[in-house]
Scaffold this motif. Sequence first.
Motif, PDB file in Angstrom:
ATOM      1  N   THR A   8       0.842  -1.206   0.000  1.00 16.58           N
ATOM      2  CA  THR A   8       0.000   0.000   0.000  1.00 16.58           C
ATOM      3  C   THR A   8       0.874   1.252   0.000  1.00 16.58           C
ATOM      4  N   PHE A   9       1.800   1.333   0.964  1.00 16.36           N
ATOM      5  CA  PHE A   9       2.649   2.524   1.051  1.00 16.36           C
ATOM      6  C   PHE A   9       3.511   2.676  -0.204  1.00 16.36           C
ATOM      7  N   SER A  10       3.989   1.544  -0.729  1.00 19.71           N
ATOM      8  CA  SER A  10       4.805   1.588  -1.942  1.00 19.71           C
ATOM      9  C   SER A  10       3.983   2.135  -3.120  1.00 19.71           C
ATOM     10  N   ALA A  11       2.736   1.683  -3.226  1.00 21.32           N
ATOM     11  CA  ALA A  11       1.868   2.149  -4.317  1.00 21.32           C
ATOM     12  C   ALA A  11       1.541   3.632  -4.180  1.00 21.32           C
ATOM     13  N   LEU A  12       1.461   4.107  -2.932  1.00 19.52           N
ATOM     14  CA  LEU A  12       1.104   5.517  -2.688  1.00 19.52           C
ATOM     15  C   LEU A  12       2.293   6.466  -2.890  1.00 19.52           C
ATOM     16  N   ALA A  13       3.502   5.891  -3.032  1.00 15.29           N
ATOM     17  CA  ALA A  13       4.713   6.718  -3.126  1.00 15.29           C
ATOM     18  C   ALA A  13       4.957   7.230  -4.542  1.00 15.29           C
ATOM     19  N   ASP A  14       3.892   7.560  -5.259  1.00 13.10           N
ATOM     20  CA  ASP A  14       4.021   8.057  -6.628  1.00 13.10           C
ATOM     21  C   ASP A  14       2.890   9.038  -6.912  1.00 13.10           C
ATOM     22  N   PRO A  15       3.226  10.242  -7.413  1.00 18.00           N
ATOM     23  CA  PRO A  15       2.197  11.275  -7.599  1.00 18.00           C
ATOM     24  C   PRO A  15       1.136  10.891  -8.629  1.00 18.00           C
ATOM     25  N   THR A  16       1.546  10.183  -9.700  1.00 24.05           N
ATOM     26  CA  THR A  16       0.556   9.778 -10.715  1.00 24.05           C
ATOM     27  C   THR A  16      -0.430   8.783 -10.116  1.00 24.05           C
ATOM     28  N   ARG A  17       0.084   7.825  -9.332  1.00 23.21           N
ATOM     29  CA  ARG A  17      -0.812   6.831  -8.735  1.00 23.21           C
ATOM     30  C   ARG A  17      -1.749   7.493  -7.722  1.00 23.21           C
ATOM     31  N   ARG A  18      -1.237   8.469  -6.972  1.00 25.30           N
ATOM     32  CA  ARG A  18      -2.126   9.175  -6.031  1.00 25.30           C
ATOM     33  C   ARG A  18      -3.194   9.952  -6.796  1.00 25.30           C
ATOM     34  N   ALA A  19      -2.795  10.545  -7.961  1.00 25.81           N
ATOM     35  CA  ALA A  19      -3.763  11.300  -8.764  1.00 25.81           C
ATOM     36  C   ALA A  19      -4.816  10.366  -9.354  1.00 25.81           C
ATOM     37  N   ILE A  20      -4.410   9.150  -9.743  1.00 22.15           N
ATOM     38  CA  ILE A  20      -5.371   8.162 -10.265  1.00 22.15           C
ATOM     39  C   ILE A  20      -6.388   7.825  -9.177  1.00 22.15           C
ATOM     40  N   LEU A  21      -5.908   7.645  -7.948  1.00 18.65           N
ATOM     41  CA  LEU A  21      -6.818   7.335  -6.831  1.00 18.65           C
ATOM     42  C   LEU A  21      -7.774   8.500  -6.586  1.00 18.65           C
ATOM     43  N   ALA A  22      -7.242   9.729  -6.687  1.00 15.38           N
ATOM     44  CA  ALA A  22      -8.081  10.916  -6.484  1.00 15.38           C
ATOM     45  C   ALA A  22      -9.188  10.948  -7.535  1.00 15.38           C
ATOM     46  N   ARG A  23      -8.834  10.608  -8.784  1.00 13.26           N
ATOM     47  CA  ARG A  23      -9.832  10.564  -9.862  1.00 13.26           C
ATOM     48  C   ARG A  23     -10.871   9.477  -9.580  1.00 13.26           C
ATOM     49  N   LEU A  24     -10.395   8.296  -9.145  1.00 12.85           N
ATOM     50  CA  LEU A  24     -11.309   7.166  -8.915  1.00 12.85           C
ATOM     51  C   LEU A  24     -12.192   7.373  -7.679  1.00 12.85           C
ATOM     52  N   ALA A  25     -11.774   8.265  -6.787  1.00 10.82           N
ATOM     53  CA  ALA A  25     -12.608   8.581  -5.623  1.00 10.82           C
ATOM     54  C   ALA A  25     -13.903   9.264  -6.076  1.00 10.82           C
ATOM     55  N   LEU A  26     -13.863   9.856  -7.288  1.00  7.29           N
ATOM     56  CA  LEU A  26     -15.050  10.528  -7.835  1.00  7.29           C
ATOM     57  C   LEU A  26     -15.985   9.536  -8.536  1.00  7.29           C
ATOM     58  N   GLY A  27     -15.473   8.334  -8.815  1.00  3.93           N
ATOM     59  CA  GLY A  27     -16.280   7.329  -9.519  1.00  3.93           C
ATOM     60  C   GLY A  27     -15.405   6.488 -10.412  1.00  3.93           C
ATOM     61  N   GLU A  28     -15.898   5.312 -10.813  1.00  2.00           N
ATOM     62  CA  GLU A  28     -15.076   4.415 -11.619  1.00  2.00           C
ATOM     63  C   GLU A  28     -14.802   5.003 -13.002  1.00  2.00           C
ATOM     64  N   ALA A  29     -13.711   4.573 -13.614  1.00  2.00           N
ATOM     65  CA  ALA A  29     -13.281   5.126 -14.906  1.00  2.00           C
ATOM     66  C   ALA A  29     -12.515   4.067 -15.681  1.00  2.00           C
ATOM     67  N   SER A  30     -12.633   4.135 -17.015  1.00  2.92           N
ATOM     68  CA  SER A  30     -11.893   3.199 -17.869  1.00  2.92           C
ATOM     69  C   SER A  30     -10.433   3.651 -17.956  1.00  2.92           C
ATOM     70  N   VAL A  31      -9.566   2.774 -18.464  1.00  3.27           N
ATOM     71  CA  VAL A  31      -8.144   3.112 -18.616  1.00  3.27           C
ATOM     72  C   VAL A  31      -7.999   4.334 -19.512  1.00  3.27           C
TER      73      VAL A  31
END
Lengths: 126, 126
Positions: A9-32
């Motif tokens: 979990t912490f390793s996955a969170l240690a990247d700004p793009t991955r955190r931004a993807i999570l922020a986007r997905l917090a708004l709702g599911e999305a395709s690649v």
Amino acid sequence: MTPSSLDSTFSALADPTRRAILARLALGEASVLELAEPFAMSQPAISKHLKVLERAGLISRGRDAQRRPRRLEAAPLAQATDWLEGYRRFWEGTYQRLDAVLGELKALETGMGARSGGKKRRRRGR
Amino acid sequence: MTPSSLDSTFSALADPTRRAILARLALGEASVLELAEPFAMSQPAISKHLKVLERAGLISRGRDAQRRPRRLEAAPLAQATDWLEGYRRFWEGTYQRLDAVLGELKALETGMGARSGGKKRRRRGR
């Protein structure tokens, strides 16, 4: 909660793009495709990040076989927060110690002011 | 809070030994020797982990030049928690949705019970 799940979990969170993807997905599911758009990144690059998030259990795939939308999974974030919460008492302790130090400094300052004649009220009280 | 500080914080936390070092330091400052002891690790191996924690700002060195005790710094942990807190509403939303689903299931079950004659109170109320 195993140590290895916190590791991933912490390793996955240690990247700004991955955190931004999570922020986007917090708004709702999305395709690649939808996820790749705002990042000006190639689809393979985004897919690589998605794989890291998926292995960490932070995202899952929706039922639509065509779009294969990604969905945020909150459990690993909750586990990571639980771990960090264990240190909350420490920060609060730190703040309390800081408050104590500031209080002492203030008292010292007031005392010095009294000595140099700057704090008449304290003198009157004596 | 810059993205890079979250990167280094989460990256530093993605290791069980480093998390255990932080847990030890939450109890009070400790020298490298004292930190190495419970881990059955060589001092150089521990020093490597300490460097990662130090670069992330999670630990600092005390004033004693001889012992050079390490001290936990709470600020990066607080920042990481702040980031995760941004998702709390999402988990709570998830829980609320789950509660709603469970409520519906319960209502359905009760309804089925009433239909099969299992819930006399509900029948009397009609």
